[in-house]
Scaffold this active site. Structure first.
Site, short mmCIF file in Angstrom:
data_model
loop_
_atom_site.label_atom_id
_atom_site.label_comp_id
_atom_site.label_asym_id
_atom_site.label_seq_id
_atom_site.Cartn_x
_atom_site.Cartn_y
_atom_site.Cartn_z
N ASP A 97 64.68 -53.84 85.05
CA ASP A 97 64.18 -54.90 84.53
C ASP A 97 64.84 -56.26 85.03
O ASP A 97 64.44 -57.34 84.83
CB ASP A 97 64.29 -55.01 82.83
CG ASP A 97 63.33 -53.85 82.30
OD1 ASP A 97 62.81 -53.17 83.03
OD2 ASP A 97 63.58 -53.63 81.08
N ASP A 101 64.31 -46.32 73.01
CA ASP A 101 64.21 -47.34 73.58
C ASP A 101 64.92 -48.55 73.01
O ASP A 101 65.25 -49.69 73.53
CB ASP A 101 62.64 -47.93 73.87
CG ASP A 101 61.97 -47.01 74.71
OD1 ASP A 101 62.51 -46.56 75.70
OD2 ASP A 101 60.84 -46.62 74.52
C1 BGC Z 1 69.67 -47.77 77.01
C2 BGC Z 1 70.78 -46.98 77.65
C3 BGC Z 1 70.31 -45.50 77.86
C4 BGC Z 1 69.21 -45.53 78.48
C5 BGC Z 1 68.42 -44.15 78.84
C6 BGC Z 1 68.43 -47.62 77.71
O1 BGC Z 1 67.33 -48.29 77.00
O2 BGC Z 1 69.95 -49.07 76.92
O3 BGC Z 1 71.75 -46.87 77.15
O4 BGC Z 1 71.42 -44.75 78.59
O5 BGC Z 1 68.11 -46.30 78.11
O6 BGC Z 1 68.03 -43.53 77.77
#
Ligand code: BGC
Length: 669
Positions: A177, A399
């Site tokens: 992103d 998420d």
């Molecule tokens: C989070 C991370 C996480 C990743 C995978 C992201 O949205 O901020 O902490 O490791 O997703 O699940």
């Protein structure tokens, strides 16, 4: 990182060890890997045992044994390891560190077969500047950037450069992103502040990681519903090229791009296969859901992006990855055919497999399913230059939290994750987020259950741990062509768990399935062109890519033509061009299915584009036919369809003198 509560760690690691049947003694460092074009080619991918253990826990708790069996197939799939904080490098309460995973990867590697570890670099200063759910630990300041470089990138690079790991291939997804936010959200103060740190941080990561020969850099390139519009795509390709040029190795420091990271945008919209089509003269891309974006899916976007990148100077070897971990959209809500509605928005809404109410909905969307299984060099999409399908977002990890949850990771409450919130970013619609979600990255079991249930292709119910699609059927041919039927045959596919059968498609419509290597399509119309493809399925639920397309025209034979027809033709002419308008009426008493209108231009006119049918010109002969199975493919007795075209002329512009439909001449007037 895969998140599991501390108290479960010991037990779940034991489960993981049992699961992957590890050799007792770690092989010594295997031979150093040369840097290749596509690291996934001929390789397997690392299965994260910590995530697999969490999935095993969910399977144990699942009350439905069929669902549990599917979960046990999912846990054999490779997923990425996220370095989402400095402490993730050595390991923290939420998961094991980088060396743990690389050591396990050495154990998983089979001698003679390369192994790719998918690693996510995700800790930029001012992280997630347009959202709150994954805000990070480092501030968008010079001090934050200094820590990013020394405590984060340098620390990761020094582990990856350990000669012990030289026999692995590491594919790094660089900062999801971040650069895309600089394209579309630069008016947001947080993104403005973060911009210089994003550029500098990404450049630094590229330099440090590219210097290690067995590391491959893939820059995150958002998804079709974010950057697909030309007004975003062009500037994005330019920004990627600008950043590449600032690195020590230039374009060589970027091996490729990864799209759809942690998003749910479909790989393909099978019932909206051509975003250039129109409905009643309106481009289908003008529907509310697509907002004029030509890129309906990730196959569109990767092909579009690739062309723009090459034009900016990237090498032809640039490869694309697509995160397919949650973009399957299977289950009962998945459409099975193109809509027959004549209202544009209804037509698009009923045809699309993406069931979100808006393409900007990114947080734990309800109804999503697991997508294509990870695999290298997926065939069937040559324009997309795919290196692999990968699972970057581990299915089951949230998420973002659906309510405010205090934490020490910098993560905040984003209302896009709140199912009760009506979001202005989504055209004032509800977010469609799943309720009860924990913090970003934490295990979200109810979402995982839904992702497995709604997988597309479906996860096979058996005990097979197979993850490879059958080979693509070859040699598709006709054995008999009749007036209303076509008999097809092809050469058997191969698959390591056996081929369970074949699906036969007529255009984009599923015409039927066959357990053998032959099939007869019936109910066709005489003198009509059709196209067929075949896909093979295996027992584990994997589906091959489509065979090459076979074009067949049914014979004219002795059958009675489908019905009489009338054509009203008019032209609106200017200097060198004209618009031709055609009303085709079925004056017969039976429905006119899969009609094919043929006429000759009278004075050397040339067709430019047409609407409401597929138009083509060969010599002076012009043909118009609907997309097989589409909304205007059948004309009821007494009903009409309106179609038209633009064309060029020189001198006179006489009207055609004869029209025929499916071999029968029509009255004019
Ligand atoms: C989070 C991370 C996480 C990743 C995978 C992201 O949205 O901020 O902490 O490791 O997703 O699940």
């Amino acid at each position: 990182m895969s998140k599991i509560p501390k108290r479960l760690l010991a037990a779940s690691t034991a489960v993981a060890t049992a699961l992957v049947a590890l050799p007792l003694i770690a092989p010594s460092a295997s031979a150093a890997e040369a840097h290749v074009d596509n690291p996934y080619a001929g390789a397997t991918q690392y299965v994260n045992p910590t995530w697999a253990a969490t999935v095993e826990g969910a399977a144990t708790r699942a009350s439905d044994p069929a669902l549990a069996a599917k979960m046990r197939q999912v846990e054999t799939q490779p997923t990425a390891v996220w370095m989402d904080r400095i402490s993730a490098i050595t390991g923290n309460a939420d998961g094991n560190g980088l060396r743990f995973h690389l050591d396990r990867a050495l154990l998983q590697k089979q001698s003679g077969t390369p192994l790719v570890v998918n690693l996510v670099i995700y800790d930029l200063p001012g992280r997630d500047c347009y959202a709150l759910a994954s805000n990070g630990e480092l501030p968008a300041t010079a001090a934050g950037l200094a820590r990013y470089k020394s405590e984060y990138i340098d620390a990761i690079a020094s582990i990856l450069a350990d000669s012990k790991y030289a026999g692995l291939r590491i594919a790094a997804t660089i900062e999801p992103d971040s650069l895309p936010n600089l394209i579309t959200n630069s008016s947001q103060p947080e993104c403005q502040t973060a911009a210089p740190f994003y550029r500098d941080g990404v450049k630094y990561a590229l330099d440090k990681l590219h210097a290690i020969p067995n590391v491959y850099n893939y820059i995150d390139a958002a998804h079709s519903g974010w950057l697909g519009w030309d007004s975003n795509a062009g500037p994005a390709a330019k920004l990627f090229a600008d950043v590449a040029r600032t690195t020590q190795a230039g374009f060589a420091s970027i091996d490729g791009f990864v799209t759809n990271t942690a998003n749910t945008t479909p790989l393909e919209e099978p019932y909206l296969p051509n975003s250039s089509l129109t409905l009643n003269g309106n481009p289908i891309r003008s529907a509310k859901f697509y907002e004029w974006n030509f890129d309906f899916d990730e196959i569109d976007w990767t092909a579009h992006l690739y062309n723009l990148l090459i034009a900016e100077g990237f090498p032809a070897s640039t490869g694309m990855l697509i995160d397919t971990s949650r973009n399957g959209w299977g289950g009962a809500a998945r459409p099975t055919a193109t809509s027959t509605s004549t209202d544009l928005n209804t037509y698009v809404d009923q045809s699309r497999v993406d069931r979100r109410n808006h393409r900007g909905a990114w947080c734990n969307p309800l109804g999503a399913g697991i997508g294509e299984r990870p695999r290298s060099t997926p065939s069937g999409y040559p324009g997309s230059h795919l290196d692999a399908f990968v699972w970057i977002k581990p299915p089951g990890e949230s998420d973002g939290a659906s309510t405010d949850i205090p934490n020490d990771e910098g993560k905040r409450f984003d209302r896009m994750c709140d199912p009760t919130f009506v979001s202005p970013k989504l055209g004032n619609q509800l977010t469609g987020a799943s309720p009860g979600a924990p913090l970003a990255g934490r295990w979200f079991e109810s979402q995982f259950n839904e992702l497995v249930r709604n997988a597309y292709p479906a996860i096979g119910g058996g005990s097979s741990s197979d993850q490879t699609a059958p080979s693509v059927p070859t040699g598709l041919r006709t054995t008999t062509v009749g007036d209303t039927s076509v008999a097809l045959a092809w050469t058997a596919s191969t698959d390591n768990v056996g081929v369970a059968g074949y699906d036969i498609y007529r255009g984009t419509t599923l015409a039927g399935s066959s357990a053998t290597t032959s099939f007869t399509a019936t109910g066709l119309t005489a003198s009509t062109a059709y196209s067929f493809t075949v896909r093979a399925k295996d027992a584990a639920g994997n589906v091959s890519a489509a065979s090459t397309t076979l074009a067949v025209t049914t014979t004219t034979g002795s059958t009675t033509p489908p019905g009489a027809c009338r054509v009203n033709y008019s032209a609106n002419t200017w200097n060198t061009g004209f618009t031709g308008t055609v009303k085709l009426t079925n004056t017969g008493s039976a429905p006119l299915a899969n009609w094919r209108l043929v006429f000759d231009f009278a004075n050397g006119q040339t067709l430019q584009q047409g609407w409401n049918a597929t138009w083509s010109q060969s010599g002076t002969t012009v043909t118009a036919a609907p997309v097989v199975g589409s909304w205007n493919a059948t004309i009821a007795p007494g009903a009409s369809v309106d179609i038209g075209f633009n064309a060029a002329h020189t001198g006179t512009n006489n009207a055609p003198t004869a029209f025929a439909v499916n071999g029968q001449s029509c009255s004019i007037g």
